[in-house]
Scaffold this active site. Structure first.
Site, PDB file in Angstrom:
ATOM      1  N   CYS A  77     -41.180 -15.734  20.696  1.00 39.25           N
ATOM      2  CA  CYS A  77     -40.718 -14.344  20.806  1.00 39.25           C
ATOM      3  C   CYS A  77     -41.562 -13.544  21.795  1.00 39.25           C
ATOM      4  O   CYS A  77     -42.785 -13.613  21.775  1.00 39.25           O
ATOM      5  CB  CYS A  77     -40.797 -13.689  19.433  1.00 39.25           C
ATOM      6  SG  CYS A  77     -40.243 -11.992  19.443  1.00 39.25           S
ATOM      7  N   CYS A  86     -42.956 -12.135  12.285  1.00 37.28           N
ATOM      8  CA  CYS A  86     -43.034 -13.589  12.108  1.00 37.28           C
ATOM      9  C   CYS A  86     -44.410 -14.054  12.552  1.00 37.28           C
ATOM     10  O   CYS A  86     -44.552 -14.685  13.590  1.00 37.28           O
ATOM     11  CB  CYS A  86     -41.987 -14.292  12.956  1.00 37.28           C
ATOM     12  SG  CYS A  86     -40.368 -13.579  12.811  1.00 37.28           S
ATOM     13  N   GLN A 300     -28.659 -12.950   0.207  1.00 36.92           N
ATOM     14  CA  GLN A 300     -29.764 -13.780   0.696  1.00 36.92           C
ATOM     15  C   GLN A 300     -29.730 -13.793   2.223  1.00 36.92           C
ATOM     16  O   GLN A 300     -28.670 -13.995   2.805  1.00 36.92           O
ATOM     17  CB  GLN A 300     -29.596 -15.207   0.177  1.00 36.92           C
ATOM     18  CG  GLN A 300     -29.704 -15.337  -1.320  1.00 36.92           C
ATOM     19  CD  GLN A 300     -31.132 -15.357  -1.801  1.00 36.92           C
ATOM     20  OE1 GLN A 300     -32.074 -15.465  -1.019  1.00 36.92           O
ATOM     21  NE2 GLN A 300     -31.313 -15.241  -3.101  1.00 36.92           N
ATOM     22  N   TYR A 329     -31.577 -10.907 -13.778  1.00 41.07           N
ATOM     23  CA  TYR A 329     -31.852 -10.365 -12.432  1.00 41.07           C
ATOM     24  C   TYR A 329     -30.877 -11.019 -11.449  1.00 41.07           C
ATOM     25  O   TYR A 329     -31.270 -11.623 -10.457  1.00 41.07           O
ATOM     26  CB  TYR A 329     -33.292 -10.659 -11.980  1.00 41.07           C
ATOM     27  CG  TYR A 329     -34.384 -10.209 -12.918  1.00 41.07           C
ATOM     28  CD1 TYR A 329     -34.963  -8.942 -12.778  1.00 41.07           C
ATOM     29  CD2 TYR A 329     -34.861 -11.045 -13.922  1.00 41.07           C
ATOM     30  CE1 TYR A 329     -35.982  -8.540 -13.625  1.00 41.07           C
ATOM     31  CE2 TYR A 329     -35.872 -10.648 -14.773  1.00 41.07           C
ATOM     32  CZ  TYR A 329     -36.436  -9.398 -14.617  1.00 41.07           C
ATOM     33  OH  TYR A 329     -37.449  -9.007 -15.448  1.00 41.07           O
ATOM     34  N   ASP A 395     -34.549 -14.740 -11.914  1.00 39.05           N
ATOM     35  CA  ASP A 395     -34.873 -14.613 -10.480  1.00 39.05           C
ATOM     36  C   ASP A 395     -35.389 -13.184 -10.261  1.00 39.05           C
ATOM     37  O   ASP A 395     -34.705 -12.351  -9.657  1.00 39.05           O
ATOM     38  CB  ASP A 395     -33.608 -14.893  -9.642  1.00 39.05           C
ATOM     39  CG  ASP A 395     -33.889 -14.870  -8.141  1.00 39.05           C
ATOM     40  OD1 ASP A 395     -35.062 -14.742  -7.741  1.00 39.05           O
ATOM     41  OD2 ASP A 395     -32.924 -14.961  -7.352  1.00 39.05           O
ATOM     42  N   CYS A 422     -40.144 -15.685  -6.126  1.00 41.02           N
ATOM     43  CA  CYS A 422     -40.371 -15.372  -4.708  1.00 41.02           C
ATOM     44  C   CYS A 422     -41.835 -15.014  -4.481  1.00 41.02           C
ATOM     45  O   CYS A 422     -42.208 -14.604  -3.383  1.00 41.02           O
ATOM     46  CB  CYS A 422     -39.444 -14.253  -4.235  1.00 41.02           C
ATOM     47  SG  CYS A 422     -39.625 -12.736  -5.164  1.00 41.02           S
TER      48      CYS A 422
END
Ligand SMILES: C[S@@+](CC[C@H](N)C(=O)[O-])C[C@H]1O[C@@H](n2cnc3c(N)ncnc32)[C@H](O)[C@@H]1O
Length: 466
Positions: A77, A86, A300, A329, A395, A422
């Site tokens: 990038c 990132c 997502q 969730y 989740d 997560c």
């Protein structure tokens, strides 16, 4: 290295960095102290100056890069190093996966889990670029200026991403390699047409200006593209010709909506939405199911890996067809809908009303009738339920399960709980708490949904001990 006195601000050390933490900072050691450095890689040898100390942790900045990491690669990038999005683009992918595995393993070890708990290798993504189906760009009248630019460079318009830790400045993003290339071209046209028409970008200090955000979404399965332009007022005389000009140059945009946010808070969710072109939503397909995604729906962001994640959940749930399953969730109901084919009944629980509306619409769109959704706080909703589920999938957001939910969950006595985490720190903490309530965690399966970032998802099943 042994220290005669405690390290302090201004001290300089030479060290080789060993790993990264959950924020993506590189970590090394100086004697008994852990040392954290931004924008450095595991395996890199640096000279670093301490700029803060907290208990046994030092923060430092690189003053000289002595030896590159053996895992260093060229970042793709053009904005790498300015934009914080990132941060691992310059770290070879196998080293990214090894670092993510270490994060998960450490979180579980910290909670007292030993070698009996297997942490599988992190399942990597096949697509390392172009994977992200949603990017939210910001218009601003304060462009972030790079040090390499000449003095007096024009800075009164930007469309892009915030510089890390700089909420008042926006990097003018010319391309974002983690989104599909078609969206880069649309981003460029949104910028050039706004400039050509002298449309004003939002000024965060005076709360003036028309253009606030451009949210670009695309479907991997159908190729459909949604542009969501967020403005501070309706102003159809300005917005409609602007949208028409962008659409004329990009016939691949299948829907264009305007969200109007008149409040000061910087959010892309408007108080009202105008559909300027197309149906107002795009359609994505995962595991044979179809999902409608509108400007404000949660979905997502890496559909290819989400599909793998849901396969892992399905495997961990191991249902045969006769079970009652709870999906706590549940968001827009993706997991509930995926599990419906192998269950008697699935009940999804979700707080956000808009997600519940989407979840019900998704069930209808797929002709699935053995799934229903309960809107409200999961704890309150479960308290009033008398049926005992066979399997419960959770989740939760990054914070993990609410502590009061743990005994309620164990009280429902499902034979299996499938945890989708997560955040390994909260996932491991909840696994420990559930172990105390009679649930034994099995193999943890981490998966990378966000290449080049320190985020990692994990799926594991907890079995009730008889
Ligand atoms: C990680 S997301 C789950 C996404 C979902 N599995 C999907 O794939 O669409 C977590 C969800 O928990 C919901 N949530 C947060 N707090 C909640 C609560 N107290 N009760 C119910 N749902 C909650 C959020 O609105 C969000 O949709």
């Amino acid at each position: 290295m042994t220290q005669e006195r405690k390290p302090r601000r201004g001290d300089v050390f030479e060290l080789t960095l060993e790993r990264f933490d959950e924020r993506g900072d590189a970590l090394g050691r100086v004697g008994e102290y852990a040392l954290e450095i931004r924008r450095a890689l595991p395996g890199e040898r640096v000279r670093a100056e301490v700029n803060w100390r907290r208990r046994n942790t030092l923060g430092a900045r690189v003053i000289e890069r002595l030896e590159p990491s053996p895992h260093a690669v060229a970042a793709r990038c053009a904005h790498f190093g300015q934009c914080g999005g990132c941060s691992f683009q310059s770290l070879a992918y196998p080293a990214q996966l090894a670092g993510l595995h270490e994060l998960v393993a450490r979180a579980f070890r910290h909670q007292g889990f030993g070698a009996e708990l297997e942490i599988a290798p992190v399942e990597g993504a096949r697509e390392l670029y172009g994977y992200r189906n949603k990017m939210e760009f910001t218009f601003s009248n304060r462009r972030w200026i790079d040090l390499s630019e000449p003095p007096g460079a024009e800075s009164s318009f930007a469309l892009g991403l915030h510089a890390p830790g700089m909420h008042s400045k926006v990097i003018d993003v010319l391309g974002c390699p983690i989104q599909p290339a078609a969206l880069d071209a649309i981003l460029a046209t949104l910028r050039s047409e706004a400039l050509a028409r002298a449309l004003s970008p939002w000024d965060q200090r005076s709360h003036t200006g028309l253009l606030r955000h451009a949210v670009l979404r695309s479907s991997r399965a159908t190729g459909e593209i949604l542009v969501d332009l967020v403005t501070s007022s309706d102003s159809p005389e300005l917005v409609e010709p602007y949208a028409a000009a962008v659409l004329a140059r990009h016939p691949d945009i299948t829907t264009f909506v305007q969200n109007v946010n008149t409040r000061h808070a910087q959010t892309a969710q408007g108080e009202r939405e105008h559909v300027l072109h197309g149906p107002g939503f795009i359609v994505e397909r995962l595991l044979g199911l179809s999902f409608s995604i509108s400007a404000n729906s949660f979905f997502q962001t890496n559909p290819a890996q989400a599909e793998r994640l849901f396969e892992l959940v399905r495997e961990a749930a191991g249902t045969q067809g006769g079970e009652l399953v709870y999906d706590l969730y549940c968001g827009t109901g993706t997991i509930a809908l995926v599990l419906a084919a192998q269950a008697r009944e699935v009940l999804g629980f979700e707080l956000a009303p808009s997600s519940v509306v989407d979840a019900r619409a998704n069930a209808e769109r797929n002709g699935i009738t053995n799934v229903s959704f309960v809107e409200g706080d999961v704890l309150a909703s479960l308290a009033s339920r008398t049926q005992r589920p066979d399997v419960v999938v959770v989740d939760p957001p990054r914070a993990g399960l609410h502590p009061k939910l743990l005994p309620v969950l164990a009280g429902l006595a499902p034979r299996r709980i499938v945890y989708v985490s997560c955040n390994p720190v909260s996932g491991a903490r909840d696994a420990r708490a559930l172990a105390g309530l009679g649930y034994r965690a099995g193999r943890v399966r981490p998966i990378d949904l966000f290449p080049h970032t320190p985020h990692v998802e994990s799926v594991f099943a907890l079995e009730r001990e008889s």
